[in-house]
Scaffold this active site. Sequence first.
Site, PDB file in Angstrom:
ATOM      1  N   ASP A  54       0.918  -1.029   0.033  1.00 31.32           N
ATOM      2  CA  ASP A  54       0.003  -0.055   0.052  1.00 31.32           C
ATOM      3  C   ASP A  54       1.075   1.250   0.037  1.00 31.32           C
ATOM      4  OD1 ASP A  54      -2.722   0.079  -0.260  1.00 31.32           O
ATOM      5  OD2 ASP A  54      -2.928   0.537   1.987  1.00 31.32           O
ATOM      6  N   SER A  62      -8.786   7.786   0.727  1.00 32.30           N
ATOM      7  CA  SER A  62      -9.266   6.926   1.694  1.00 32.30           C
ATOM      8  C   SER A  62      -8.898   7.449   3.198  1.00 32.30           C
ATOM      9  CB  SER A  62      -8.582   5.411   1.523  1.00 32.30           C
ATOM     10  OG  SER A  62      -7.354   5.518   1.906  1.00 32.30           O
ATOM     11  N   HIS A  89      -2.300   6.109   6.528  1.00 27.30           N
ATOM     12  CA  HIS A  89      -1.417   5.022   6.609  1.00 27.30           C
ATOM     13  C   HIS A  89      -0.655   4.742   5.367  1.00 27.30           C
ATOM     14  CE1 HIS A  89      -5.075   3.561   4.522  1.00 27.30           C
ATOM     15  NE2 HIS A  89      -4.414   2.596   3.965  1.00 27.30           N
ATOM     16  N   CYS A 156      -7.615  -6.193   1.464  1.00 28.25           N
ATOM     17  CA  CYS A 156      -6.638  -6.351   0.494  1.00 28.25           C
ATOM     18  C   CYS A 156      -6.452  -7.857  -0.019  1.00 28.25           C
ATOM     19  CB  CYS A 156      -5.458  -5.667   0.706  1.00 28.25           C
ATOM     20  SG  CYS A 156      -5.528  -3.740   0.958  1.00 28.25           S
TER      21      CYS A 156
END
Length: 208
Positions: A54, A62, A89, A156
């Site tokens: 990510d 997001s 994040h 994910c």
Amino acid sequence: MKTGVIVTDIQGDFTELKHGFLAVKETDQCFIDKVLTATKTFKEKGFALFATQDWHPKNHISFYTTHPGKKAFEVISRNGKEQVLWPPHCVQGSEGAKILLDGKLFDAIVRKGTEVEFESYSGFHDDGGNQTLLHHILQAKQIERVIIYGIATDYCVRATALDALKLGYQVVMIKGLSRGIGLETAEKAIEELRRAGAEILESIDSLF
Ligand SMILES: [Zn+2]
């Protein structure tokens, strides 16, 4: 049949071990060690290994901080789709975005969620339809079956496994090497994967 391994988002921000901004339950040292041992076993046995990462810009769509007045974990509707607003994040270049396994283990590391305006749970493409190189790389290596595990089972791992099935790969998901954000959603995701045709294994022991 040639098999590849996709290790999903084993990054500091998703772990309790690194006190991540979006730490998923039961992602302590013991879990990371288990993932590392399994991944090394695949490496020793000659499997092609891939990691997803990510990798978000600071103002990613997001993040709840991108939407004034919204709180973490609120769900909004975007273009007819539900979007969970996460704590920021895996910001590009940050400590929390680092993969916790030695990069040398992997044939390729595929970054996702790199565009400000698109979410990307799947390692194959984001929700704007932009593809990563994962499918191309797997095809180039003539891989027909993928073993998938990591974080998070209900986001994910789920999305990557479902897309792999759609693309025609045989899929094996390792439950014991994956952790979910919610217990119930993780169980649901596993059932969904099973119904879609994935094989679900508790550990890698029965593979060898
Ligand atoms: Zn993300």
